[in-house]
Design a protein around this motif. Structure first.
Motif, mmCIF file in Angstrom:
data_model
loop_
_atom_site.group_PDB
_atom_site.id
_atom_site.type_symbol
_atom_site.label_atom_id
_atom_site.label_comp_id
_atom_site.label_asym_id
_atom_site.label_seq_id
_atom_site.Cartn_x
_atom_site.Cartn_y
_atom_site.Cartn_z
ATOM 1 N N ALA A 185 0.726 -1.026 0.060
ATOM 2 C CA ALA A 185 0.148 0.175 0.008
ATOM 3 C C ALA A 185 0.778 1.075 0.107
ATOM 4 N N GLY A 186 2.000 1.076 0.631
ATOM 5 C CA GLY A 186 2.918 2.376 0.805
ATOM 6 C C GLY A 186 4.050 2.337 -0.532
ATOM 7 N N GLY A 187 3.760 1.585 -1.246
ATOM 8 C CA GLY A 187 4.838 1.345 -2.473
ATOM 9 C C GLY A 187 6.308 0.955 -1.915
ATOM 10 N N ARG A 188 6.132 -0.002 -1.032
ATOM 11 C CA ARG A 188 7.783 -0.049 -0.292
ATOM 12 C C ARG A 188 8.267 -1.288 -0.394
ATOM 13 N N ILE A 189 7.692 -2.333 -1.337
ATOM 14 C CA ILE A 189 8.254 -3.540 -1.814
ATOM 15 C C ILE A 189 9.196 -3.126 -2.924
ATOM 16 N N HIS A 190 10.566 -2.997 -2.548
ATOM 17 C CA HIS A 190 11.360 -2.728 -3.551
ATOM 18 C C HIS A 190 12.215 -4.062 -3.867
ATOM 19 N N SER A 191 12.248 -5.237 -3.529
ATOM 20 C CA SER A 191 12.845 -6.234 -3.665
ATOM 21 C C SER A 191 12.118 -7.577 -3.292
ATOM 22 N N PHE A 192 12.061 -8.602 -3.948
ATOM 23 C CA PHE A 192 11.369 -9.848 -3.554
ATOM 24 C C PHE A 192 12.141 -10.918 -3.904
ATOM 25 N N GLN A 193 12.691 -11.923 -2.939
ATOM 26 C CA GLN A 193 13.708 -12.854 -3.065
ATOM 27 C C GLN A 193 13.000 -14.324 -2.575
ATOM 28 N N LEU A 194 13.489 -15.173 -3.196
ATOM 29 C CA LEU A 194 12.857 -16.701 -2.877
ATOM 30 C C LEU A 194 14.134 -17.511 -2.505
ATOM 31 N N ALA A 195 14.046 -18.507 -1.439
ATOM 32 C CA ALA A 195 14.694 -19.354 -0.905
ATOM 33 C C ALA A 195 13.759 -20.265 -0.107
ATOM 34 N N ASP A 196 14.068 -21.486 -0.077
ATOM 35 C CA ASP A 196 13.299 -22.496 0.771
ATOM 36 C C ASP A 196 14.048 -22.681 1.942
ATOM 37 N N TRP A 197 13.187 -23.154 2.952
ATOM 38 C CA TRP A 197 13.652 -23.849 4.193
ATOM 39 C C TRP A 197 13.623 -25.124 4.579
ATOM 40 N N THR A 198 14.936 -25.677 4.741
ATOM 41 C CA THR A 198 15.052 -27.078 4.918
ATOM 42 C C THR A 198 15.792 -27.176 6.166
ATOM 43 N N THR A 199 15.515 -28.343 6.943
ATOM 44 C CA THR A 199 16.250 -28.891 8.091
ATOM 45 C C THR A 199 16.773 -30.086 7.605
ATOM 46 N N LEU A 201 19.294 -27.415 9.811
ATOM 47 C CA LEU A 201 20.243 -26.391 9.501
ATOM 48 C C LEU A 201 21.680 -26.716 9.402
ATOM 49 N N PRO A 202 22.693 -26.196 8.726
ATOM 50 C CA PRO A 202 23.879 -26.569 8.602
ATOM 51 C C PRO A 202 24.668 -25.888 9.909
ATOM 52 N N ARG A 203 25.878 -26.612 10.501
ATOM 53 C CA ARG A 203 26.590 -25.695 11.289
ATOM 54 C C ARG A 203 27.057 -24.415 10.870
ATOM 55 N N GLY A 204 26.706 -23.239 11.533
ATOM 56 C CA GLY A 204 27.001 -22.065 11.083
ATOM 57 C C GLY A 204 25.519 -21.273 10.495
ATOM 58 N N PHE A 240 22.039 -19.464 -0.619
ATOM 59 C CA PHE A 240 23.247 -19.727 -0.050
ATOM 60 C C PHE A 240 23.271 -21.212 0.511
ATOM 61 N N ASN A 241 23.981 -22.180 -0.369
ATOM 62 C CA ASN A 241 24.168 -23.573 -0.118
ATOM 63 C C ASN A 241 25.340 -24.192 -0.639
ATOM 64 N N ASP A 242 26.032 -24.976 0.364
ATOM 65 C CA ASP A 242 27.326 -25.227 0.335
ATOM 66 C C ASP A 242 27.118 -26.371 -0.893
ATOM 67 N N GLY A 243 25.890 -27.076 -0.771
ATOM 68 C CA GLY A 243 25.732 -28.318 -1.565
ATOM 69 C C GLY A 243 25.743 -27.776 -3.258
ATOM 70 N N LEU A 244 24.929 -26.941 -3.302
ATOM 71 C CA LEU A 244 24.841 -26.389 -4.488
ATOM 72 C C LEU A 244 26.149 -25.785 -5.286
ATOM 73 N N TRP A 245 26.779 -24.724 -4.288
ATOM 74 C CA TRP A 245 27.894 -24.472 -4.710
ATOM 75 C C TRP A 245 29.188 -25.570 -5.108
ATOM 76 N N ALA A 246 28.787 -26.509 -4.816
ATOM 77 C CA ALA A 246 29.868 -27.721 -5.181
ATOM 78 C C ALA A 246 29.620 -28.219 -6.373
ATOM 79 N N ARG A 247 28.345 -28.017 -6.879
ATOM 80 C CA ARG A 247 28.262 -28.491 -8.288
ATOM 81 C C ARG A 247 28.344 -27.931 -9.293
ATOM 82 N N ASP A 248 28.260 -28.087 -10.721
ATOM 83 C CA ASP A 248 28.459 -27.341 -11.603
ATOM 84 C C ASP A 248 27.478 -26.143 -11.668
ATOM 85 N N GLY A 249 27.909 -24.938 -11.967
ATOM 86 C CA GLY A 249 27.077 -23.967 -11.916
ATOM 87 C C GLY A 249 25.911 -23.734 -12.626
#
Length: 266
Positions: A185-199, A201-204, A240-249
């Motif tokens: 209503a205030g025109g304040r959504i300047h960014s919308f980002q998606l990621a899923d929540w899995t458990t 959680l990794p250490r850290g 942000f996912n170490d498993g994804l980063w270890a794969r072919d981009g």
């Protein structure tokens, strides 16, 4: 960051191959490749830079540290403008060493926004305050809910300061839908980002964002809520996912684009 294993030229080429029209960039790889070179690269590839991430870390008490943070954020605004994006994502910062004063830390963020907002406006850039999950409140982000982010943003004109809606950080909050409506209503959504929540959680915990569809979040419902609030801008996927980063981009990017269609659009 979803495919940080790709160099910027590799990323631009992969986006072109897949028909991905935009990319949210992070300052560190842009700085390493060169600001002007990155701007030329994305222009030549026909890519839109959707956001630049990140500014912020504005909670320091020490005057010297505070001055350095403000100077860095002014540079970030200028970098965003050079890259052709109108949105700089801000992560507020955590508590100063030895402090337990959450309210005071948030007020220091507000004080910084008062200084940075006009600078951003002069460069055609909006500041998007991103609330992070409460587990990050001590060390990374004292702004934990969409309501808290809006309480800060609404002190300033919407064309200067708004919010980032990130499913990973907000999915648990039953007040978030009302916050989305309020932000829209205030025109304040300047960014919308998606990621899923899995458990579990990794250490850290920092690098535990799930691939779309692998976790507990109803991503399509979030997209529908944000669009119902009037948002028509780009939708980013930030994993942000170490498993994804270890794969072919390129493989990860193809998978992410496919999951986006399956989990969010169809």
């Amino acid at each position: 960051m979803t495919v940080k294993q790709l160099s910027l030229p590799e990323l631009a080429a992969a986006c072109g191959e897949l028909g991905v029209p935009g990319v949210g960039l992070w300052r560190e790889p842009v700085r390493a490749y060169g600001l002007e070179a990155t701007a030329e690269l994305v222009r030549a590839a026909g890519l839109t830079v959707t956001t630049l991430c990140r500014g912020g870390f504005l909670t320091a008490v020490d005057p010297g540290e505070r001055a350095a943070a403000l100077a860095d954020n002014r540079r970030a605004v200028e970098e965003a403008a050079a890259l052709g994006t109108d949105t700089l994502v801000l992560v507020s910062g955590g508590l100063s060493a030895g402090s337990r004063d959450l309210h005071g830390a948030r007020e220091r963020v507000a004080d910084a926004l008062a200084e940075l907002g006009p600078h951003a406006e002069r460069h055609g850039v909006r500041l998007a305050v991103e609330p992070l999950h409460p587990m990050y409140a001590a060390d990374r982000c004292v702004v934990s809910t969409l309501a808290q982010a809006l309480d800060l943003a609404e002190r300033f004109p919407a064309h200067q300061v708004g919010v980032t809606v990130d499913t990973y950080h907000l999915w648990w909050d039953d007040r978030a839908p009302a916050g989305i409506a309020r932000a829209g209503a205030g025109g304040r959504i300047h960014s919308f980002q998606l990621a899923d929540w899995t458990t579990p959680l990794p250490r850290g915990v920092l690098d535990g964002r799930g691939q779309l569809g692998d976790g507990a979040i109803d991503l399509r419902a979030w997209k529908d809520q944000v669009e119902a609030a009037g948002y028509t801008g780009p939708i980013e996927v930030e994993l942000f996912n170490d498993g994804l980063w270890a794969r072919d981009g390129r493989e990860v990017l193809r998978e992410t684009a496919r999951r986006f269609v399956e989990q969010v659009i169809e």
